[in-house]
Design an enzyme around this catalytic site. Structure first.
Site, PDB file in Angstrom:
ATOM      1  N   ASN A  45       5.813   7.153  -0.343  1.00  0.00           N
ATOM      2  CA  ASN A  45       4.668   7.079   0.574  1.00  0.00           C
ATOM      3  C   ASN A  45       4.581   5.726   1.287  1.00  0.00           C
ATOM      4  OD1 ASN A  45       3.692   5.409  -1.391  1.00  0.00           O
ATOM      5  ND2 ASN A  45       1.831   6.561  -1.802  1.00  0.00           N
ATOM      6  N   LEU A 105       5.311   1.769   7.525  1.00  0.00           N
ATOM      7  CA  LEU A 105       4.841   0.705   8.405  1.00  0.00           C
ATOM      8  C   LEU A 105       4.346   1.420   9.658  1.00  0.00           C
ATOM      9  CD1 LEU A 105       6.786  -2.518   9.182  1.00  0.00           C
ATOM     10  CD2 LEU A 105       5.690  -1.244  10.996  1.00  0.00           C
ATOM     11  N   HIS A 107       2.562  -0.703   4.195  1.00  0.00           N
ATOM     12  CA  HIS A 107       2.263  -0.192   2.846  1.00  0.00           C
ATOM     13  C   HIS A 107       3.545  -0.199   2.024  1.00  0.00           C
ATOM     14  CE1 HIS A 107       1.181   3.500   0.144  1.00  0.00           C
ATOM     15  NE2 HIS A 107       0.993   2.359  -0.485  1.00  0.00           N
ATOM     16  N   HIS A 156      -3.034  -2.284  -4.711  1.00  0.00           N
ATOM     17  CA  HIS A 156      -3.793  -1.241  -5.416  1.00  0.00           C
ATOM     18  C   HIS A 156      -3.122  -0.762  -6.710  1.00  0.00           C
ATOM     19  CE1 HIS A 156      -1.969   1.055  -1.804  1.00  0.00           C
ATOM     20  NE2 HIS A 156      -1.165   1.256  -2.827  1.00  0.00           N
ATOM     21  N   HIS A 166      -7.731   4.348  -2.634  1.00  0.00           N
ATOM     22  CA  HIS A 166      -6.609   3.648  -1.998  1.00  0.00           C
ATOM     23  C   HIS A 166      -5.917   4.474  -0.924  1.00  0.00           C
ATOM     24  CE1 HIS A 166      -3.892   6.171  -4.232  1.00  0.00           C
ATOM     25  NE2 HIS A 166      -2.845   5.445  -3.991  1.00  0.00           N
ATOM     26  N   LYS A 190       8.843   5.387   8.347  1.00  0.00           N
ATOM     27  CA  LYS A 190       8.589   5.984   7.034  1.00  0.00           C
ATOM     28  C   LYS A 190       9.782   5.748   6.127  1.00  0.00           C
ATOM     29  CE  LYS A 190       5.852   8.504   4.670  1.00  0.00           C
ATOM     30  NZ  LYS A 190       4.534   7.994   4.361  1.00  0.00           N
TER      31      LYS A 190
END
Length: 476
Positions: A202, A205, A234, A324, A399, A475
């Site tokens: 998952n 950017l 992420h 997270h 999150h 991704k």
DNA sequence: ATGTGC
């Protein structure tokens, strides 16, 4: 989970009362639909966590919660070392310090719409993404040690970013008390070629447009206005964090009997905070936090270089960077008494309220930016921490959207190519090395992120500030 | 999440 087994404590709060070996109740946050959709396994896991020694007040599940390894994803649990409290590798998760960073660009929607594809191609070319992706940087032994101790501060010293970035990162960009000596050689070897890479699953950017504003005053304090372009990153600690999780999980299972721990589930492997193993894990996990902070810092540098070529008028200061998946030593008031606790957040975002001393001065009055990564097609959110969250979940919030179905199920329901084409029709340009990965991450495989953040707000965990709509997505 | 795993 069945609502009839829960005691409703508010519009978006449900309690699983203490029973049998539970030391505290469990509390699940979410509206009726979200809680009903949650896996029974998540409920069972929240109950298991509530049985661990030294747990304080309650075992919590955030509105995006679902079944995880040992602890639920979206789980929050705090432990007191004075009361035999534990630290758990599964309570942090394998992707230690996975987190989200949001950069301003100074650009407006109109600046990007004409060059979306070019920007997507340039980002995809320069940001290593995907399983086993390798970066241009190779760390030698000394550099690895310095990175694990210095985090983003180390990265800035090496030229990847500016001093101003550090103020906008948790812990000022450097997690203290990291102990690289307790990180295995294998973990370090795996990480050697992976600095400045996005990873898979998952992780992503995105270039995003600020859409609807829910709280204009806080948005202004965060420097966000409708039509502004931001970049969201992420990702986490890559192979290093994963190997630390694997190493310590095994050691915690093996050592459990010697610590007098009877585990309701092997996956809940943990060690007393006041044990050699517990302290070693904390030292290694903090090194992995630094690895994730350094990784996101290097990725930021790569993103800035791409924008300098494609949209040279852009400037990309950091809004905020928050993890997270962590266990952090924090002070919280419990029953009127300030206590030193070890707060596990696994798929849960720290969400300090207004005035918290650890927040950067420029953001302190507004509260901490709580960065919520949604799925590819549905957008993301910026929330702000509230005062109430401390009493509700040790200053934590959701999150992300949370998976609605397994990766396996999603890959049967969609094809990567279809998903990419459909999103392109909606003006969202996706680039990924893995069509299968894209299928697994199809927007339909996730819960509605809007419902999740609405529930988080109604529960009082955080306040909605702005919705972000994706324009470009790289991704993993 | 991850050189998808004992």
């Amino acid at each position: 989970m069945e609502l009839k087994d829960l005691i409703r404590r508010g519009p978006c709060a449900w309690e699983i009362p203490m029973r049998g070996p539970m030391k505290v109740p469990a509390v699940v946050y979410g509206n009726e639909a979200l809680v009903r959709e949650m896996d029974d396994k998540a409920r069972e896991q929240a109950v298991n966590v509530a049985c661990l020694p030294g747990i304080v007040r309650a075992s919590y599940v955030m509105p995006d919660g679902h079944w995880g390894y040992g602890f639920p994803i979206g789980g929050v649990a705090a432990f007191d070392a004075d009361q035999g409290g534990v630290v758990s590798a599964g309570g942090v998760g394998f992707d230690v310090s996975c987190g989200v960073r949001c950069l301003h660009t100074g650009l407006r929607r109109g600046d990007v719409l004409g060059v979306q594809q070019k920007l997507a191609d340039a980002l995809f070319a320069d940001i290593p993404a995907g399983l086993g992706s390798q970066g241009a940087i190779r760390l030698n032994h000394q550099e690895m040690h310095d990175m694990l101790v210095g985090g983003a501060k180390w990265a800035v010293r090496k030229g990847w970013g500016s001093e101003a970035d550090l103020d906008r990162i948790e812990e000022g960009g450097q997690m203290l008390h990291a102990k690289p000596g307790f990180v295995s050689d294998l973990a370090k070897t795996r990480q050697r070629p992976e600095m400045g890479t996005l990873g898979s699953g998952n992780h992503y950017l995105e270039v995003q447009e600020v859409g609807e504003l829910h709280d204009a005053a806080i948005a202004d304090a965060f420097g966000l206005h409708g039509g502004d372009i931001v970049v969201m990153i992420h990702c986490g600690s890559r192979g290093l964090g994963h190997q630390i999780g694997t190493d310590y999980l095994k050691r915690m299972v093996e050592a459990a009997p010697s610590h007098g721990l009877v585990l309701p589930d092997r996956e809940l492997a943990c060690a007393p905070l006041r044990s050699e193993l517990g302290q070693q894990y904390l030292g290694a996990m903090r090194a992995a936090i630094n690895c994730a902070l350094a990784n996101r810092q290097i990725l930021t540098h790569l993103v800035r270089a791409v924008f300098a070529r494609v949209l040279p008028q852009a400037r990309l200061p950091l809004l905020y960077d928050v993890s997270h998946n962590t266990c952090k030593q924090e002070q919280h008031v419990v029953d009127g008494r300030r206590r030193e606790l070890f707060v596990h957040r696994k798929g849960a975002t720290r969400a300090f309220g207004p005035g918290h001393p650890d927040l950067p001065a420029a953001l302190r009055a507004a509260g901490q930016p709580v960065l919520i990564g949604g799925s590819m097609g549905t957008g993301s959110y910026v929330l702000a921490g509230t005062q109430a969250s401390e009493g509700l979940a040790f200053s934590s919030a959701c999150h992300g959207a949370g998976r609605a179905m397994s990766r396996h199920q999603a890959s049967k329901n969609w094809q990567g190519r279809q998903v990419v084409d459909e999103l392109a029709r909606q003006g969202i340009f996706v680039r990924s090395p893995s069509p299968r990965g894209v299928a697994e991450e199809a927007p339909g495989a996730y819960k509605d992120v809007a419902a999740v953040v609405d529930a988080a707000e109604q529960a009082g965990l955080a306040r909605k500030v702005a919705r972000l709509r994706p324009l470009v997505c790289v991704k993993g």
